[in-house]
Design a protein around this motif. Structure first.
Motif, PDB file in Angstrom:
ATOM      1  N   LEU A  34      -2.410   4.873  -2.698  1.00  0.00           N
ATOM      2  CA  LEU A  34      -3.047   5.607  -1.620  1.00  0.00           C
ATOM      3  C   LEU A  34      -4.301   6.333  -2.067  1.00  0.00           C
ATOM      4  CD1 LEU A  34       0.113   7.134   0.134  1.00  0.00           C
ATOM      5  CD2 LEU A  34      -1.195   5.118   0.803  1.00  0.00           C
TER       6      LEU A  34
ATOM      7  N   LEU B 128      -0.617   5.855   8.224  1.00  0.00           N
ATOM      8  CA  LEU B 128      -1.254   4.583   7.903  1.00  0.00           C
ATOM      9  C   LEU B 128      -1.134   3.597   9.063  1.00  0.00           C
ATOM     10  CD1 LEU B 128      -0.160   4.081   4.186  1.00  0.00           C
ATOM     11  CD2 LEU B 128      -2.352   4.896   5.064  1.00  0.00           C
TER      12      LEU B 128
ATOM     13  N   VAL C 234      -8.373   3.166   1.078  1.00  0.00           N
ATOM     14  CA  VAL C 234      -7.372   2.773   2.063  1.00  0.00           C
ATOM     15  C   VAL C 234      -8.033   2.129   3.274  1.00  0.00           C
ATOM     16  CG1 VAL C 234      -5.538   3.635   3.571  1.00  0.00           C
ATOM     17  CG2 VAL C 234      -5.806   4.576   1.264  1.00  0.00           C
TER      18      VAL C 234
ATOM     19  N   LEU D 295       0.857  -1.184   0.000  1.00  0.00           N
ATOM     20  CA  LEU D 295       0.000   0.000   0.000  1.00  0.00           C
ATOM     21  C   LEU D 295       0.895   1.236   0.000  1.00  0.00           C
ATOM     22  CD1 LEU D 295      -2.891   1.102   0.147  1.00  0.00           C
ATOM     23  CD2 LEU D 295      -2.717   1.012   2.646  1.00  0.00           C
TER      24      LEU D 295
END
Length: 997
Positions: free
Chosen positions: A387, A415, A391, A356
């Motif tokens: 992103l 995150l 998410v 990610l």
């Protein structure tokens, strides 16, 4: 709190150890010190013997000083006359007084005891609450507002007296009223009618606060510390569009607005990079926001985990800022995965890894599939998401979130914080910023750079059956910890930033709350049960609000509409301040050249013109005189009035508070901020002392009074005169129309020597926390760092050269004198009484200036930077009460709303010290100072008294009269010589109306 522009300071050099002295060198040194001390003791004893307290010993010391200083015979005769005058004063006040003339040879500031120094005063300290204004963009119940509410509520416990302003009303108004009382709704019109100078600092939130910035950017509000909190990136997203459309003026407007703030605070390190075009060196980052936690809880209400298969999903996140080394970082993550796969193969755990990071461009997917085939993994075991995708959904579906980057970051990875808010166990490297918030094996797992550390960390949370019980425990613990993890740092960061901007003296005892007693959690009750709308949109879109100020400025500068697809009509470029300065300079040069040409034409001899020319020239002169009279229309309106009130102001920010009409006239302390449509008086042009910024800031309104008193006949010709500070209208204590009429009628009927005032001192007692009836000196002490009385007595002693043991004059106002006292320079009195008051004020200010020897580092009458900058102002504001009380003036209070009159402090209840305020004595002292100034016999360098007004005495009058008589005699002599010359040579007489060829 992080300074965005912090630099590393140079390390100090190590000092060398001093070499040991020998015994004889030390003995010689201490012997020399003892000899010096003996000499000082002998000189001090001699001085005591030769200077006594009696009149005879003072006279002998005075004559000895004259001989030492080598004064001329004329000066000695003058000094003898002044000594005789001083003896008369001593007979009047008692033998404890000294000569006023001797003061200008011997005048020294006596060393004050440490506990009574100008910086410490005569009291131990004060406990005063600090005033703070909070400007809200809106009052909605959202997590961004909850963050500010938590910070402000904790600042109130520091303590601060809070005043809340808002641009829009909303559902959260009861919460803000609980913290700061009644909330004032600001509009573009009312924002200019707020007196911001009453606050030590201002906190503004959101871009909507731009509507208030024009008022805060003008004098006298531009020096107030301002913290501007920016939480949204709406403006930063518009920059590429502005650049594309050539809207440089709009960008410059925002850049000037951002430069006004002392600190522009962001909650994330990515926002300063987005607003880089507006950076003026004042960007700060204070991490901490409940938005991620709110977003996670809001997302969990409408979503749940729905995953097919029994494989373990590991989401790998990296650094938020990849810069140019993203490929190297991903290669390191691949290396970590290879070791994990070896461990998972041993335990027969089916795994799926999701990267990610970056954007969803698809360039990594092919590479990942090749790596998966090389490692013997099935298709789809390695995947990449950007992103810009969902998410929240990816993190919610994860079993473990791994932070695979060892790149140092200033803030906690967002995150990773979001994953902890979802209740997902996290595994992260042992970076300093991560170890600061996460405790190993309590809120998550930490691993080092050793490649075997990561598989060992996974062994605690992953087994052949899936996640272990320990993994669920640290996931739940991390979720509870993330809810308020950054709250403490955020609250203390704002408090420390505010303390660094609003500086107080170190010896002022301000009550502070203990650090451990402050709340370290967010005020979740601010949101209530409804945490927000349950939508599938990302967090940034959910919290994005429509900004009215952006659309208003876009339409102003370029005619932009809300839709980008509409036609854009660009307006002409607006001239900048530099263009206006150049234009003003050109106009001044042209006017100067025209004036020089006119003067040269007048000096040149010209032949006589025709009668038509003379007639046209006369008509032109009449027209010029008419235009000049039109410009003085304000003076014509004030001709029949008994008095005029001069409203003292400093800066364009005070214009909305000023009155219009024949009764009022503006008095500006700044040349550049004169109102163009009013006949205001320029105080700077009338008193050169106001060109000195230090004394202009120190004297404030009193400097404008000195300017009016300086040759008062040139500007004021009425029997009564009045003054009013612009703050009177800001505090709603200015005269109403009814009160103005009653005051004017009373002055015409009574016509007595009295002072009428309408602004009471009690109205300025805000934020003191006292409910008792305060005396005059206690109220004065609140405004002057609690040192008002002690400093006032020292200045008064120095003014009259009174010895320390002379206490018959104090207190000048007794403690039991109750009633209303004048404040804010809002009063009216006869013009002769005003000139007498100015005479007294000039000498008192000079004594006060002599007390304050270190002007640039003064801490005499203020506890903050702003108060120390204007340290004369607050005491001079109350000086008129001392003068009127002891000079036997009737003091009458006028109710500003209904105009009712009430006499204060009747004569039979006063304990006046009339002998110190006698007009003959003040006039004699003023004459002595004028003679000393005329002889250039200054008591010290930078003597203030001659600069505060007109210097006049008998010898100046005689010298001017002799000079005038000499000029008249020279004029008569020259006329006689011209007459004799004409008689000798003769002159041809031309016929009337004739034309000379």
């Amino acid at each position: 709190m992080y300074n965005w522009h912090a630099q590393r300071l140079p390390q100090p050099r190590r000092r060398r150890r001093p070499r040991p002295r020998r015994f004889f060198n030390r003995l010689r040194f201490w012997g020399f010190v003892a000899f010096i001390l003996c000499c000082i003791r002998f000189v001090h004893y001699t001085y005591i013997v030769h200077t006594g307290t009696t009149v005879q010993m003072a006279d002998s010391a005075f004559e000895l000083q004259l001989e030492k200083e080598g004064f001329s015979t004329y000066t000695r005769q003058r000094s003898e006359e002044m000594r005789k005058k001083a003896l008369m004063v001593m007979e009047r006040f008692g033998n404890d007084s000294t000569s006023k003339r001797t003061l200008w040879f011997n005048r020294k500031v006596r060393p004050l005891p440490r506990n009574a120094s100008p910086c410490r005063g005569g009291m131990v300290g004060i406990h005063r609450e600090r005033r703070l204004a909070v400007i809200l963009g809106h009052m909605e119940r959202d997590p961004v507002s909850m963050k500010l509410f938590t910070v402000v509520k904790n600042l109130k416990e520091r303590p601060y007296v809070l005043t809340i302003f808002a641009m829009e009303d909303g559902a959260a108004r009861p919460f803000w009223e609980e913290v700061g009382g009644r909330v004032s709704i600001l509009s573009p019109e009312s924002s200019g009618l707020t007196d911001w100078s009453t606050f030590e600092g201002i906190i503004a939130s959101s871009l909507e606060a731009k509507k208030v910035m024009p008022s805060l950017s003008q004098d006298p509000f531009c020096s107030i510390p301002l913290i501007w909190i920016i939480n949204e990136d709406t403006l930063a997203k518009r920059f590429p569009f502005y650049v594309e459309m050539g809207l440089e003026n709009l960008i410059a407007e925002w850049r000037n607005t951002f430069s006004r703030a002392n600190a522009v605070v962001f909650s994330d390190f990515s926002l300063p990079m987005l607003y880089n075009m507006l950076d003026a060196g004042n960007f700060f980052v204070i991490p901490g926001s409940p938005v991620d936690t709110w977003s996670a809880e809001n997302y969990l209400k409408s979503h749940s985990r729905r995953r097919e298969g029994n494989h373990l999903v590991v989401v790998i996140v990296g650094s938020t800022f990849f810069y140019d080394n993203s490929s190297l970082e991903m290669a390191f993550e691949f290396r970590l995965i290879s070791f994990l796969l070896m461990e998972f193969t041993k335990t027969h755990v089916s795994s799926k890894f999701i990267f990610l990071c970056g954007n969803s461009t698809g360039r990594y997917n092919g590479t990942l599939q090749e790596v998966a085939s090389m490692l013997g993994l099935s298709h789809g075991s390695l995947m990449h998401y950007g992103l810009d995708s969902d998410v929240n959904h990816i993190l919610l579906e994860a079993d473990v979130v791994l932070h695979g980057s060892f790149q140092d970051e200033q803030g906690f990875p967002p995150l990773l914080f979001r994953a902890m808010s979802f209740g997902v166990p996290v595994v992260a490297p042992d970076l300093p910023i991560i170890k600061k918030y996460i405790t190993h094996r309590k809120h998550g797992l930490l691993y080092g750079k050793n490649l075997t550390a990561l598989p060992q960390a996974f062994s605690y949370i992953v087994s052949a059956k899936g996640l272990t019980n320990f993994a669920h425990e640290i996931a739940e613990s991390g979720k509870m910890h993330a809810k308020n993890m950054l709250a403490s740092e955020c609250i203390n960061g704002y408090a420390e930033l505010l303390e660094s901007l609003v500086k107080f003296l170190p010896d002022v005892s301000l009550p502070k709350t203990r650090r451990d007693s402050l709340k370290t959690v967010w005020e979740w009750g601010f949101l209530g049960n409804d945490l927000g709308n349950s939508t599938n949109q990302p967090m940034s879109d959910t919290l994005e609000r429509k900004s009215d100020i952006l659309h208003a400025l876009e339409e102003k500068f370029a005619g932009l509409k809300s839709s980008e697809s509409e036609t854009i009509i660009q307006e002409e470029e607006c001239p900048t301040e530099e263009d206006w300065d150049i234009l003003d300079e050109i106009e001044r040069n042209i006017k100067h050249e025209m004036q020089e040409m006119e003067e040269l034409d007048e000096r040149m001899k010209k032949p006589l013109k025709s009668w038509d020319y003379v007639y046209n020239f006369a008509r032109k002169a009449e027209k010029i005189d008419f235009e000049r009279n039109e410009r003085d229309e304000g003076d014509l309106e004030r001709m029949g009035q008994p008095f005029c009130i001069y409203e003292i102001y400093d800066g364009a920010g005070t214009w909305p508070f000023l009155h219009h009409g024949s009764l009022y006239r503006g008095l500006s302390l700044s040349t550049r901020d004169l109102r163009s449509t009013s006949d205001d008086v320029n105080a700077v042009s009338r008193l050169g002392l106001l060109n000195n910024i230090y004394y202009k800031d120190s004297l404030c309104e009193l400097g404008g009074m000195f300017a009016i008193a300086n040759k008062v006949d040139n500007v004021h010709g009425m029997p009564w005169i009045g003054f009013q500070s612009w703050r009177a209208a800001a505090k709603k204590v200015s005269l109403s129309e009814k009160a103005e009429k009653i005051l004017e009628e009373t002055i015409l009927v009574e016509n007595e020597d009295a002072i009428y005032y309408w602004a009471r001192l009690e109205l300025n007692r805000a934020g003191t926390g006292s409910k008792n009836n305060l005396t005059f000196w206690s109220l004065c002490g609140i405004a002057n760092a609690d040192y008002c009385r002690s400093v006032f007595e020292k200045a008064f002693r120095l003014m009259y050269s009174l010895p320390e043991e002379f206490d018959h004059a104090f207190p000048l106002i007794p403690e039991h004198a109750l009633g209303h006292w004048s404040a804010l320079h809002s009063w009216v009195m006869p013009t002769p009484s005003f000139l007498e008051f100015m005479m007294f004020s000039r000498m008192f200010v000079d004594s006060l200036d002599m007390l304050n020897t270190a002007k640039e580092t003064s801490c005499m009458l203020g506890i903050s930077e702003s108060e120390r900058k204007h340290y004369f102002c607050r005491m001079m504001e109350l000086l008129v009460n001392v003068w009127a009380y002891n000079s036997a003036r009737k003091m009458i209070y006028v109710d500003p709303s209904n105009g009712s009159l009430e006499e204060q402090h009747p004569f039979e209840d006063r304990e006046m010290k009339v002998k110190f305020f006698d007009f003959k004595l003040l006039k004699s002292m003023d004459g002595d100072l004028a003679e000393a100034a005329d002889d250039q016999n200054y008591p010290r360098k930078g003597w203030l008294w001659p600069q505060t007004g007109e210097v006049f005495c008998q010898q100046i009058y005689e010298r001017e009269r002799e000079e005038k008589y000499r000029q008249e005699m020279e004029k008569k002599k020259k006329a006689a010589e011209d007459r004799e010359q004409k008689q000798k040579v003769g002159k041809k007489q031309h016929s009337l109306g004739g034309k000379i060829e």
